[in-house]
Design a protein around this motif. Structure first.
Motif, PDB file in Angstrom:
ATOM      1  N   HIS A 195       0.764  -1.231   0.070  1.00 34.71           N
ATOM      2  CA  HIS A 195       0.168  -0.020  -0.046  1.00 34.71           C
ATOM      3  C   HIS A 195       1.005   1.220  -0.174  1.00 34.71           C
ATOM      4  O   HIS A 195       0.576   2.079  -0.633  1.00 34.71           O
ATOM      5  CB  HIS A 195      -1.007   0.058   1.053  1.00 34.71           C
ATOM      6  CG  HIS A 195      -1.850   1.092   1.191  1.00 34.71           C
ATOM      7  ND1 HIS A 195      -2.615   1.462   0.506  1.00 34.71           N
ATOM      8  CD2 HIS A 195      -1.776   2.214   2.341  1.00 34.71           C
ATOM      9  CE1 HIS A 195      -3.261   2.648   0.713  1.00 34.71           C
ATOM     10  NE2 HIS A 195      -2.708   3.078   1.891  1.00 34.71           N
ATOM     11  N   THR A 196       2.055   1.273   0.889  1.00 30.64           N
ATOM     12  CA  THR A 196       2.774   2.246   0.745  1.00 30.64           C
ATOM     13  C   THR A 196       3.371   2.698  -0.505  1.00 30.64           C
ATOM     14  O   THR A 196       3.447   3.780  -1.061  1.00 30.64           O
ATOM     15  CB  THR A 196       4.065   2.168   2.147  1.00 30.64           C
ATOM     16  OG1 THR A 196       3.367   1.920   3.098  1.00 30.64           O
ATOM     17  CG2 THR A 196       4.874   3.332   1.990  1.00 30.64           C
ATOM     18  N   LEU A 197       3.892   1.681  -1.020  1.00 32.02           N
ATOM     19  CA  LEU A 197       4.684   1.560  -2.472  1.00 32.02           C
ATOM     20  C   LEU A 197       3.533   2.158  -3.633  1.00 32.02           C
ATOM     21  O   LEU A 197       3.994   2.962  -4.449  1.00 32.02           O
ATOM     22  CB  LEU A 197       5.158   0.235  -3.001  1.00 32.02           C
ATOM     23  CG  LEU A 197       6.469  -0.086  -2.371  1.00 32.02           C
ATOM     24  CD1 LEU A 197       6.760  -1.470  -3.033  1.00 32.02           C
ATOM     25  CD2 LEU A 197       7.464   0.986  -2.844  1.00 32.02           C
ATOM     26  N   SER A 198       2.265   1.961  -3.425  1.00 34.81           N
ATOM     27  CA  SER A 198       1.411   2.111  -4.298  1.00 34.81           C
ATOM     28  C   SER A 198       1.009   3.622  -4.145  1.00 34.81           C
ATOM     29  O   SER A 198       1.058   4.501  -5.110  1.00 34.81           O
ATOM     30  CB  SER A 198       0.093   1.458  -4.283  1.00 34.81           C
ATOM     31  OG  SER A 198      -0.498   1.723  -3.119  1.00 34.81           O
ATOM     32  N   LEU A 199       0.963   4.206  -2.905  1.00 33.85           N
ATOM     33  CA  LEU A 199       0.904   5.601  -2.777  1.00 33.85           C
ATOM     34  C   LEU A 199       1.898   6.399  -3.302  1.00 33.85           C
ATOM     35  O   LEU A 199       1.900   7.517  -3.692  1.00 33.85           O
ATOM     36  CB  LEU A 199       0.571   5.798  -1.074  1.00 33.85           C
ATOM     37  CG  LEU A 199      -0.776   5.312  -0.547  1.00 33.85           C
ATOM     38  CD1 LEU A 199      -0.662   5.568   0.959  1.00 33.85           C
ATOM     39  CD2 LEU A 199      -1.949   5.932  -1.030  1.00 33.85           C
ATOM     40  N   ALA A 200       3.154   5.922  -2.993  1.00 38.92           N
ATOM     41  CA  ALA A 200       4.361   6.467  -3.645  1.00 38.92           C
ATOM     42  C   ALA A 200       4.411   6.555  -4.905  1.00 38.92           C
ATOM     43  O   ALA A 200       4.784   7.603  -5.471  1.00 38.92           O
ATOM     44  CB  ALA A 200       5.701   6.081  -3.039  1.00 38.92           C
ATOM     45  N   ASP A 201       4.160   5.757  -5.606  1.00 40.26           N
ATOM     46  CA  ASP A 201       4.086   5.452  -7.260  1.00 40.26           C
ATOM     47  C   ASP A 201       3.107   6.557  -7.624  1.00 40.26           C
ATOM     48  O   ASP A 201       3.324   7.062  -8.858  1.00 40.26           O
ATOM     49  CB  ASP A 201       3.646   4.007  -7.653  1.00 40.26           C
ATOM     50  CG  ASP A 201       5.065   3.068  -7.306  1.00 40.26           C
ATOM     51  OD1 ASP A 201       5.998   3.636  -7.307  1.00 40.26           O
ATOM     52  OD2 ASP A 201       4.738   1.908  -7.463  1.00 40.26           O
ATOM     53  N   ALA A 202       1.757   6.721  -7.215  1.00 39.97           N
ATOM     54  CA  ALA A 202       0.915   7.696  -7.656  1.00 39.97           C
ATOM     55  C   ALA A 202       1.130   8.987  -6.880  1.00 39.97           C
ATOM     56  O   ALA A 202       0.420   9.958  -7.172  1.00 39.97           O
ATOM     57  CB  ALA A 202      -0.302   7.297  -6.954  1.00 39.97           C
ATOM     58  N   GLY A 203       2.512   9.180  -6.323  1.00 36.31           N
ATOM     59  CA  GLY A 203       2.514  10.660  -5.818  1.00 36.31           C
ATOM     60  C   GLY A 203       1.679  11.015  -4.793  1.00 36.31           C
ATOM     61  O   GLY A 203       1.420  12.131  -4.427  1.00 36.31           O
ATOM     62  N   GLN A 204       1.042  10.149  -3.830  1.00 39.74           N
ATOM     63  CA  GLN A 204       0.014  10.402  -3.015  1.00 39.74           C
ATOM     64  C   GLN A 204       0.483  10.160  -1.388  1.00 39.74           C
ATOM     65  O   GLN A 204      -0.406   9.879  -0.698  1.00 39.74           O
ATOM     66  CB  GLN A 204      -1.432   9.708  -3.114  1.00 39.74           C
ATOM     67  CG  GLN A 204      -1.994  10.093  -4.260  1.00 39.74           C
ATOM     68  CD  GLN A 204      -3.175   9.414  -4.948  1.00 39.74           C
ATOM     69  OE1 GLN A 204      -3.623   8.561  -4.244  1.00 39.74           O
ATOM     70  NE2 GLN A 204      -3.834   9.860  -6.082  1.00 39.74           N
ATOM     71  N   LEU A 205       1.847   9.701  -1.485  1.00 37.23           N
ATOM     72  CA  LEU A 205       2.458   9.444  -0.018  1.00 37.23           C
ATOM     73  C   LEU A 205       2.214  10.600   0.869  1.00 37.23           C
ATOM     74  O   LEU A 205       2.915  11.494   0.631  1.00 37.23           O
ATOM     75  CB  LEU A 205       3.834   8.954  -0.176  1.00 37.23           C
ATOM     76  CG  LEU A 205       4.388   8.541   1.196  1.00 37.23           C
ATOM     77  CD1 LEU A 205       3.745   7.249   1.455  1.00 37.23           C
ATOM     78  CD2 LEU A 205       5.951   8.052   0.838  1.00 37.23           C
ATOM     79  N   SER A 206       1.566  10.355   1.923  1.00 31.15           N
ATOM     80  CA  SER A 206       1.224  11.705   2.793  1.00 31.15           C
ATOM     81  C   SER A 206       2.492  11.849   3.707  1.00 31.15           C
ATOM     82  O   SER A 206       3.044  10.758   4.354  1.00 31.15           O
ATOM     83  CB  SER A 206       0.107  11.242   3.734  1.00 31.15           C
ATOM     84  OG  SER A 206       0.057  10.191   4.485  1.00 31.15           O
ATOM     85  N   LEU A 207       2.833  13.069   3.962  1.00 31.62           N
ATOM     86  CA  LEU A 207       4.239  13.376   4.572  1.00 31.62           C
ATOM     87  C   LEU A 207       3.781  14.436   5.553  1.00 31.62           C
ATOM     88  O   LEU A 207       3.342  15.632   5.216  1.00 31.62           O
ATOM     89  CB  LEU A 207       5.103  13.647   3.767  1.00 31.62           C
ATOM     90  CG  LEU A 207       5.941  12.611   2.856  1.00 31.62           C
ATOM     91  CD1 LEU A 207       7.080  13.440   2.100  1.00 31.62           C
ATOM     92  CD2 LEU A 207       6.482  11.715   3.415  1.00 31.62           C
TER      93      LEU A 207
END
Length: 387
Positions: free
Chosen positions: A216-228
Protein backbone atom coordinates in the motif's frame (compact mmCIF):
# COMPACT_ATOMS: atom_id res chain seq x y z
CA UNK A 1 -13.96 -58.95 -52.40
CA UNK A 2 -12.38 -55.89 -50.90
CA UNK A 3 -8.75 -55.26 -51.71
CA UNK A 4 -6.20 -55.77 -48.95
CA UNK A 5 -5.31 -52.11 -49.07
CA UNK A 6 -7.20 -49.04 -49.99
CA UNK A 7 -6.61 -48.14 -53.65
CA UNK A 8 -5.51 -44.67 -52.60
CA UNK A 9 -2.39 -46.16 -51.03
CA UNK A 10 -1.19 -48.11 -54.07
CA UNK A 11 2.43 -47.35 -54.88
CA UNK A 12 1.66 -46.61 -58.51
CA UNK A 13 -0.88 -43.91 -57.75
CA UNK A 14 0.25 -40.34 -58.28
CA UNK A 15 -0.95 -38.28 -55.35
CA UNK A 16 -3.10 -35.31 -56.23
CA UNK A 17 -2.04 -32.02 -54.77
CA UNK A 18 -4.58 -30.23 -52.76
CA UNK A 19 -4.99 -26.52 -53.30
CA UNK A 20 -3.31 -24.45 -50.66
CA UNK A 21 -5.62 -22.88 -48.18
CA UNK A 22 -5.77 -19.14 -47.98
CA UNK A 23 -3.78 -17.97 -45.02
CA UNK A 24 -4.50 -14.80 -43.22
CA UNK A 25 -1.46 -12.56 -43.31
CA UNK A 26 0.37 -12.24 -40.05
CA UNK A 27 0.66 -9.00 -38.13
CA UNK A 28 3.96 -8.05 -39.71
CA UNK A 29 2.58 -8.45 -43.22
CA UNK A 30 -0.56 -6.51 -42.32
CA UNK A 31 1.53 -3.86 -40.70
CA UNK A 32 3.58 -3.45 -43.88
CA UNK A 33 0.42 -3.26 -46.02
CA UNK A 34 -1.08 -0.66 -43.71
CA UNK A 35 2.12 1.34 -43.91
CA UNK A 36 2.02 1.20 -47.74
CA UNK A 37 -1.63 2.25 -47.81
CA UNK A 38 -0.91 5.31 -45.67
CA UNK A 39 2.07 6.25 -47.80
CA UNK A 40 -0.07 6.05 -50.95
CA UNK A 41 -2.75 8.21 -49.37
CA UNK A 42 -0.19 10.86 -48.47
CA UNK A 43 1.34 10.64 -51.94
CA UNK A 44 -1.98 11.37 -53.64
CA UNK A 45 -2.56 14.31 -51.32
CA UNK A 46 0.82 15.74 -52.25
CA UNK A 47 0.08 15.04 -55.93
CA UNK A 48 -3.16 17.00 -55.72
CA UNK A 49 -1.38 19.89 -54.05
CA UNK A 50 1.33 19.75 -56.69
CA UNK A 51 -1.22 19.85 -59.52
CA UNK A 52 -2.90 22.85 -57.99
CA UNK A 53 0.46 24.56 -57.61
CA UNK A 54 1.38 23.89 -61.29
CA UNK A 55 -1.95 25.31 -62.48
CA UNK A 56 -1.56 28.45 -60.41
CA UNK A 57 2.04 29.02 -61.51
CA UNK A 58 1.32 28.41 -65.22
CA UNK A 59 -1.72 30.67 -65.17
CA UNK A 60 0.13 33.38 -63.31
CA UNK A 61 3.07 33.31 -65.71
CA UNK A 62 0.74 33.52 -68.71
CA UNK A 63 -1.05 36.56 -67.29
CA UNK A 64 2.26 38.26 -66.46
CA UNK A 65 3.58 37.59 -69.97
CA UNK A 66 0.44 39.08 -71.55
CA UNK A 67 0.65 42.18 -69.40
CA UNK A 68 4.33 42.76 -70.21
CA UNK A 69 3.66 42.23 -73.94
CA UNK A 70 0.92 44.86 -73.92
CA UNK A 71 3.15 47.31 -72.07
CA UNK A 72 5.92 47.13 -74.71
CA UNK A 73 3.31 47.67 -77.44
CA UNK A 74 4.26 46.34 -80.76
CA UNK A 75 7.83 45.11 -80.56
CA UNK A 76 7.73 41.58 -82.03
CA UNK A 77 11.19 40.68 -80.68
CA UNK A 78 10.31 41.80 -77.21
CA UNK A 79 7.07 39.88 -77.38
CA UNK A 80 8.90 36.68 -78.31
CA UNK A 81 11.43 37.17 -75.52
CA UNK A 82 8.66 37.75 -73.00
CA UNK A 83 6.73 34.69 -74.10
CA UNK A 84 9.81 32.49 -74.13
CA UNK A 85 10.84 33.77 -70.72
CA UNK A 86 7.33 33.28 -69.42
CA UNK A 87 7.14 29.74 -70.77
CA UNK A 88 10.56 28.99 -69.34
CA UNK A 89 9.53 30.25 -65.95
CA UNK A 90 6.23 28.40 -66.19
CA UNK A 91 8.16 25.17 -66.79
CA UNK A 92 11.09 25.80 -64.44
CA UNK A 93 9.07 26.83 -61.44
CA UNK A 94 6.77 23.77 -61.49
CA UNK A 95 9.83 21.54 -61.89
CA UNK A 96 11.42 23.23 -58.92
CA UNK A 97 8.17 22.82 -57.02
CA UNK A 98 8.10 19.14 -58.01
CA UNK A 99 11.61 18.60 -56.69
CA UNK A 100 10.75 20.37 -53.45
CA UNK A 101 7.51 18.43 -53.16
CA UNK A 102 9.32 15.13 -53.72
CA UNK A 103 11.93 15.98 -51.09
CA UNK A 104 9.23 17.10 -48.71
CA UNK A 105 7.31 13.89 -49.33
CA UNK A 106 10.34 11.81 -48.51
CA UNK A 107 11.21 13.84 -45.42
CA UNK A 108 7.67 14.21 -44.11
CA UNK A 109 5.36 11.51 -45.42
CA UNK A 110 7.61 8.52 -44.74
CA UNK A 111 8.38 9.38 -41.10
CA UNK A 112 4.76 10.36 -40.41
CA UNK A 113 3.44 7.14 -41.94
CA UNK A 114 5.94 5.11 -39.90
CA UNK A 115 4.96 6.86 -36.66
CA UNK A 116 1.23 6.49 -37.38
CA UNK A 117 1.65 2.81 -38.18
CA UNK A 118 3.72 2.22 -35.03
CA UNK A 119 1.15 4.10 -32.93
CA UNK A 120 -1.57 1.78 -34.24
CA UNK A 121 0.57 -1.23 -33.31
CA UNK A 122 1.08 0.14 -29.77
CA UNK A 123 -2.67 0.70 -29.46
CA UNK A 124 -3.14 -3.00 -30.28
CA UNK A 125 -0.75 -3.96 -27.49
CA UNK A 126 2.48 -4.49 -29.42
CA UNK A 127 5.01 -2.60 -27.27
CA UNK A 128 7.99 -4.05 -29.13
CA UNK A 129 7.39 -1.89 -32.23
CA UNK A 130 10.02 0.73 -33.05
CA UNK A 131 10.10 3.54 -35.61
CA UNK A 132 13.10 3.74 -37.97
CA UNK A 133 15.16 6.78 -37.00
CA UNK A 134 16.07 8.53 -40.22
CA UNK A 135 19.35 10.37 -40.62
CA UNK A 136 19.50 14.05 -39.89
CA UNK A 137 18.47 16.28 -37.04
CA UNK A 138 15.05 17.48 -38.09
CA UNK A 139 11.81 17.43 -36.13
CA UNK A 140 10.74 14.03 -37.45
CA UNK A 141 13.99 12.41 -36.39
CA UNK A 142 13.43 13.76 -32.88
CA UNK A 143 9.81 12.58 -33.07
CA UNK A 144 10.91 9.05 -33.99
CA UNK A 145 13.52 9.06 -31.22
CA UNK A 146 10.96 10.29 -28.66
CA UNK A 147 8.43 7.69 -29.81
CA UNK A 148 10.98 4.89 -29.45
CA UNK A 149 11.90 6.10 -25.98
CA UNK A 150 8.23 6.13 -25.06
CA UNK A 151 7.65 2.57 -26.25
CA UNK A 152 10.78 1.37 -24.46
CA UNK A 153 9.53 2.90 -21.20
CA UNK A 154 6.08 1.42 -21.74
CA UNK A 155 7.60 -1.99 -22.42
CA UNK A 156 9.80 -1.74 -19.33
CA UNK A 157 6.88 -0.62 -17.16
CA UNK A 158 4.71 -3.43 -18.48
CA UNK A 159 7.42 -5.98 -17.73
CA UNK A 160 7.87 -4.55 -14.23
CA UNK A 161 4.13 -4.78 -13.68
CA UNK A 162 4.13 -8.42 -14.75
CA UNK A 163 7.10 -9.18 -12.52
CA UNK A 164 5.50 -7.35 -9.60
CA UNK A 165 2.28 -9.31 -10.00
CA UNK A 166 4.17 -12.59 -10.06
CA UNK A 167 6.30 -11.58 -7.05
CA UNK A 168 3.29 -10.48 -5.02
CA UNK A 169 1.53 -13.76 -5.76
CA UNK A 170 4.62 -15.68 -4.68
CA UNK A 171 5.12 -13.66 -1.50
CA UNK A 172 1.48 -14.05 -0.48
CA UNK A 173 1.35 -17.73 -1.31
CA UNK A 174 4.05 -18.82 1.16
CA UNK A 175 2.56 -17.46 4.41
CA UNK A 176 -0.96 -18.37 3.29
CA UNK A 177 0.08 -21.99 2.74
CA UNK A 178 1.75 -22.09 6.16
CA UNK A 179 -1.33 -20.66 7.89
CA UNK A 180 -3.63 -22.99 6.00
CA UNK A 181 -1.46 -26.02 6.76
CA UNK A 182 -1.20 -25.20 10.45
CA UNK A 183 -4.94 -24.66 10.85
CA UNK A 184 -5.80 -27.82 8.93
CA UNK A 185 -3.29 -29.73 11.05
CA UNK A 186 -4.98 -28.50 14.22
CA UNK A 187 -8.44 -29.41 12.92
CA UNK A 188 -7.24 -32.89 11.87
CA UNK A 189 -5.54 -33.47 15.19
CA UNK A 190 -2.05 -33.58 13.68
CA UNK A 191 -0.90 -30.59 15.75
CA UNK A 192 -1.86 -29.64 19.26
CA UNK A 193 -3.04 -26.04 19.58
CA UNK A 194 -0.18 -25.12 21.87
CA UNK A 195 0.76 -21.49 22.52
CA UNK A 196 3.95 -21.95 20.51
CA UNK A 197 2.09 -23.33 17.52
CA UNK A 198 -0.51 -20.55 17.67
CA UNK A 199 2.24 -17.95 17.99
CA UNK A 200 4.00 -19.33 14.88
CA UNK A 201 0.75 -19.08 12.92
CA UNK A 202 0.21 -15.55 14.26
CA UNK A 203 3.69 -14.58 13.05
CA UNK A 204 2.68 -15.52 9.51
CA UNK A 205 -0.42 -13.32 9.76
CA UNK A 206 1.80 -10.45 10.92
CA UNK A 207 4.01 -11.07 7.89
CA UNK A 208 0.99 -10.87 5.60
CA UNK A 209 -0.16 -7.67 7.29
CA UNK A 210 3.29 -6.10 6.89
CA UNK A 211 3.47 -7.13 3.23
CA UNK A 212 0.05 -5.62 2.50
CA UNK A 213 1.03 -2.42 4.32
CA UNK A 214 4.28 -2.19 2.36
CA UNK A 215 2.49 -2.70 -0.94
CA UNK A 216 0.00 0.00 0.00
CA UNK A 217 2.85 2.37 0.83
CA UNK A 218 4.53 1.65 -2.50
CA UNK A 219 1.31 2.19 -4.43
CA UNK A 220 0.80 5.57 -2.74
CA UNK A 221 4.39 6.56 -3.47
CA UNK A 222 4.11 5.53 -7.13
CA UNK A 223 0.94 7.62 -7.46
CA UNK A 224 2.59 10.61 -5.75
CA UNK A 225 0.06 10.41 -2.91
CA UNK A 226 2.35 9.42 -0.05
CA UNK A 227 1.28 11.62 2.86
CA UNK A 228 4.14 13.40 4.65
CA UNK A 229 3.91 15.48 7.80
CA UNK A 230 6.74 17.87 6.95
CA UNK A 231 8.44 19.74 9.78
CA UNK A 232 12.00 20.64 10.80
CA UNK A 233 13.74 17.46 12.00
CA UNK A 234 16.88 17.61 14.09
CA UNK A 235 19.34 15.23 12.43
CA UNK A 236 21.35 14.40 15.58
CA UNK A 237 18.18 13.60 17.54
CA UNK A 238 16.89 11.44 14.70
CA UNK A 239 20.02 9.28 14.65
CA UNK A 240 20.07 9.07 18.47
CA UNK A 241 16.47 7.84 18.55
CA UNK A 242 17.18 5.14 15.97
CA UNK A 243 20.29 3.98 17.83
CA UNK A 244 18.35 3.81 21.10
CA UNK A 245 15.62 1.69 19.49
CA UNK A 246 18.11 -0.97 18.32
CA UNK A 247 20.73 -0.81 21.05
CA UNK A 248 19.28 -3.83 22.86
CA UNK A 249 19.12 -6.01 19.78
CA UNK A 250 22.63 -4.98 18.74
CA UNK A 251 24.00 -5.78 22.19
CA UNK A 252 22.30 -9.19 22.15
CA UNK A 253 23.98 -9.98 18.81
CA UNK A 254 27.36 -8.73 19.98
CA UNK A 255 27.36 -5.88 17.45
CA UNK A 256 28.56 -2.39 18.34
CA UNK A 257 26.06 0.31 17.33
CA UNK A 258 27.62 3.78 17.21
CA UNK A 259 26.44 7.30 16.34
CA UNK A 260 28.87 9.92 15.05
CA UNK A 261 27.54 13.47 14.66
CA UNK A 262 30.47 15.43 16.07
CA UNK A 263 31.33 16.97 12.67
CA UNK A 264 27.72 18.07 12.15
CA UNK A 265 27.05 21.72 13.03
CA UNK A 266 24.80 22.05 16.10
CA UNK A 267 21.08 22.44 15.58
CA UNK A 268 21.19 21.17 11.97
CA UNK A 269 17.72 20.38 10.63
CA UNK A 270 16.17 18.92 7.52
CA UNK A 271 12.61 19.41 6.33
CA UNK A 272 10.91 16.05 6.53
CA UNK A 273 8.53 13.61 8.13
CA UNK A 274 10.21 12.32 11.28
CA UNK A 275 8.18 9.10 11.30
CA UNK A 276 8.98 8.25 7.67
CA UNK A 277 12.67 9.08 8.09
CA UNK A 278 12.78 6.90 11.20
CA UNK A 279 11.17 4.13 9.14
CA UNK A 280 13.90 4.39 6.49
CA UNK A 281 16.79 4.43 8.96
CA UNK A 282 15.25 1.61 11.01
CA UNK A 283 15.01 -0.54 7.89
CA UNK A 284 18.66 0.13 7.06
CA UNK A 285 19.75 -0.73 10.61
CA UNK A 286 17.67 -3.93 10.59
CA UNK A 287 19.34 -4.99 7.35
CA UNK A 288 22.74 -4.15 8.80
CA UNK A 289 22.07 -6.21 11.94
CA UNK A 290 20.89 -9.11 9.82
CA UNK A 291 24.13 -9.24 7.81
CA UNK A 292 26.71 -8.17 10.40
CA UNK A 293 28.41 -10.97 12.34
CA UNK A 294 29.28 -10.94 16.01
CA UNK A 295 31.97 -8.41 17.01
CA UNK A 296 31.02 -6.33 13.98
CA UNK A 297 30.09 -2.64 13.93
CA UNK A 298 27.25 -0.48 12.66
CA UNK A 299 27.96 3.24 12.46
CA UNK A 300 25.39 6.01 11.96
CA UNK A 301 27.03 9.23 10.81
CA UNK A 302 25.81 12.66 9.71
CA UNK A 303 27.72 15.53 8.15
CA UNK A 304 27.39 18.48 5.78
CA UNK A 305 28.61 17.89 2.22
CA UNK A 306 28.29 20.62 -0.43
CA UNK A 307 25.38 22.27 1.34
CA UNK A 308 23.46 19.04 1.89
CA UNK A 309 22.99 16.86 4.95
CA UNK A 310 24.51 13.45 4.35
CA UNK A 311 23.46 10.54 6.59
CA UNK A 312 25.31 7.24 6.28
CA UNK A 313 24.59 3.78 7.69
CA UNK A 314 27.75 1.66 7.52
CA UNK A 315 28.15 -1.95 8.64
CA UNK A 316 31.11 -4.33 8.66
CA UNK A 317 29.04 -7.25 7.42
CA UNK A 318 29.16 -9.61 4.48
CA UNK A 319 28.71 -6.86 1.90
CA UNK A 320 27.02 -6.88 -1.49
CA UNK A 321 28.59 -8.19 -4.68
CA UNK A 322 29.21 -5.82 -7.57
CA UNK A 323 26.72 -7.72 -9.73
CA UNK A 324 23.93 -7.23 -7.17
CA UNK A 325 24.51 -3.54 -6.37
CA UNK A 326 22.35 -2.18 -9.24
CA UNK A 327 19.34 -4.19 -8.02
CA UNK A 328 19.26 -3.62 -4.25
CA UNK A 329 16.45 -1.04 -4.51
CA UNK A 330 14.24 -3.19 -6.72
CA UNK A 331 11.10 -4.69 -5.31
CA UNK A 332 11.26 -8.24 -3.92
CA UNK A 333 15.00 -8.39 -4.63
CA UNK A 334 17.18 -10.48 -2.32
CA UNK A 335 20.88 -11.04 -2.72
CA UNK A 336 20.59 -14.64 -1.55
CA UNK A 337 17.82 -16.26 -3.57
CA UNK A 338 17.78 -19.22 -1.17
CA UNK A 339 16.55 -17.12 1.75
CA UNK A 340 12.94 -17.30 2.83
CA UNK A 341 10.90 -15.43 5.37
CA UNK A 342 12.32 -17.55 8.13
CA UNK A 343 15.03 -16.08 10.24
CA UNK A 344 13.55 -12.62 10.11
CA UNK A 345 14.11 -12.02 6.43
CA UNK A 346 11.54 -9.55 5.12
CA UNK A 347 9.55 -9.49 1.93
CA UNK A 348 12.12 -7.60 -0.11
CA UNK A 349 10.22 -4.30 -0.14
CA UNK A 350 12.07 -2.36 2.55
CA UNK A 351 14.73 -0.77 0.35
CA UNK A 352 12.23 -0.05 -2.43
CA UNK A 353 10.05 1.79 0.10
CA UNK A 354 13.10 3.60 1.49
CA UNK A 355 14.00 4.87 -1.98
CA UNK A 356 10.46 6.16 -2.56
CA UNK A 357 10.33 7.91 0.83
CA UNK A 358 13.70 9.59 0.29
CA UNK A 359 12.60 10.71 -3.19
CA UNK A 360 9.45 12.21 -1.65
CA UNK A 361 11.76 14.28 0.60
CA UNK A 362 13.65 15.57 -2.49
CA UNK A 363 16.62 13.49 -1.39
CA UNK A 364 18.74 10.70 -2.81
CA UNK A 365 19.84 7.31 -1.52
CA UNK A 366 22.84 5.38 -2.84
CA UNK A 367 24.77 2.30 -1.78
CA UNK A 368 28.40 1.23 -1.99
CA UNK A 369 29.90 -2.00 -0.78
CA UNK A 370 33.08 -4.03 -0.53
CA UNK A 371 32.22 -7.74 -0.30
CA UNK A 372 33.08 -9.30 3.07
CA UNK A 373 34.21 -5.93 4.43
CA UNK A 374 31.63 -3.14 4.57
CA UNK A 375 28.43 -1.73 3.11
CA UNK A 376 27.40 1.93 3.25
CA UNK A 377 23.99 3.41 2.49
CA UNK A 378 24.16 7.19 1.94
CA UNK A 379 21.14 9.49 2.26
CA UNK A 380 21.39 13.11 1.07
CA UNK A 381 18.88 15.85 1.95
CA UNK A 382 18.67 19.60 1.41
CA UNK A 383 19.73 21.32 4.63
CA UNK A 384 17.44 23.66 6.56
CA UNK A 385 18.85 25.88 9.28
CA UNK A 386 16.49 26.08 12.20
CA UNK A 387 15.45 29.51 13.37
Amino acid sequence: MKPDKDWRHYPGRIPRRRPKRWRRPDHAHWQGGEHLRKRRGMFFRFLAMFGLLVTLVAGGMTIVALLITRLVEGSPGTAVIVWVSGCGLAIALPLLAAVLAFRTFRRVANPLAAVMNAADAVAEGDLSVRVPEFSGRNEFTRLAHSFNNMTEELQRADQQRRNLTADVAHELRTPLHIIQGNLEGVLDGVYDPTPDHIEATLDETRLLSRLVTDLHTLSLADAGQLSLNLEPVNVADLLADVATSFSGQAEAQGVALQVETAVLPPNTHIQGDAGRLDQVLSNLVVNALRHTPEDGRIILTAKLVDGSVQIQVTDTGEGITEEDLPFVFERFWRGDRARTHSGGVGGGLGLAIAKQIIAAHNGKITVSSIPHQATTFTLSFPVETAV
